[in-house]
Design a protein around this motif. Structure first.
Motif, PDB file in Angstrom:
ATOM      1  N   UNK A  68       0.863  -1.180   0.000  1.00  0.00           N
ATOM      2  CA  UNK A  68       0.000   0.000   0.000  1.00  0.00           C
ATOM      3  C   UNK A  68       0.902   1.234   0.000  1.00  0.00           C
ATOM      4  N   UNK A  69       0.447   2.283  -0.661  1.00  0.00           N
ATOM      5  CA  UNK A  69       1.270   3.482  -0.742  1.00  0.00           C
ATOM      6  C   UNK A  69       0.400   4.723  -0.939  1.00  0.00           C
ATOM      7  N   UNK A  70       1.046   5.847  -0.815  1.00  0.00           N
ATOM      8  CA  UNK A  70       0.389   7.135  -1.010  1.00  0.00           C
ATOM      9  C   UNK A  70       0.594   7.551  -2.457  1.00  0.00           C
ATOM     10  N   UNK A  71      -0.441   8.079  -3.090  1.00  0.00           N
ATOM     11  CA  UNK A  71      -0.341   8.548  -4.463  1.00  0.00           C
ATOM     12  C   UNK A  71      -0.987   9.915  -4.606  1.00  0.00           C
ATOM     13  N   UNK A 109      -3.417   4.233  -2.112  1.00  0.00           N
ATOM     14  CA  UNK A 109      -3.450   3.153  -3.088  1.00  0.00           C
ATOM     15  C   UNK A 109      -3.314   1.848  -2.324  1.00  0.00           C
ATOM     16  N   UNK A 110      -4.276   0.943  -2.505  1.00  0.00           N
ATOM     17  CA  UNK A 110      -4.288  -0.326  -1.779  1.00  0.00           C
ATOM     18  C   UNK A 110      -3.164  -1.243  -2.234  1.00  0.00           C
TER      19      UNK A 110
END
Length: 93
Positions: A57-60, A71-72
């Motif tokens: 999972x991350x930041x977008x 973002x999963x």
């Protein structure tokens, strides 16, 4: 080269009918897809390896607004070229 051109080239090199070559190519693609669905890898010596990779999972950012979004985690198919394929691309073989 598209799929039809590839199956035609396989038919010529393996001296198969175009129909048989298309069936063989379809079987290869289906088998790789089925194995990846099961989480397994498919390695073809001298060609490469198909495997499933995990994305955390991350930041977008929304490109239209610039707003931060989450973002999963997900999985994706990956291909890693083998030495023989890399050498062919470099023009060594």
């Amino acid at each position: 080269m598209n799929k039809t051109e590839l199956s035609d080239a396989i038919a010529e090199k393996a001296q198969l009918s175009k129909s048989d070559a298309q069936d063989a190519l379809d079987a290869l693609v289906d088998t790789v897809r089925d194995e990846l669905r099961k989480g397994r890898e498919v390695a073809i010596t001298g060609f490469g390896k198909f495997h499933v990779a995990k994305r955390g999972a991350r930041q977008g950012r929304n490109p239209a607004t610039g707003e931060a979004i989450k973002i999963k985690a997900s999985k994706t198919a990956k291909f890693t070229a083998g030495k023989g394929l890399k050498d062919a691309a470099k023009g060594l073989k």
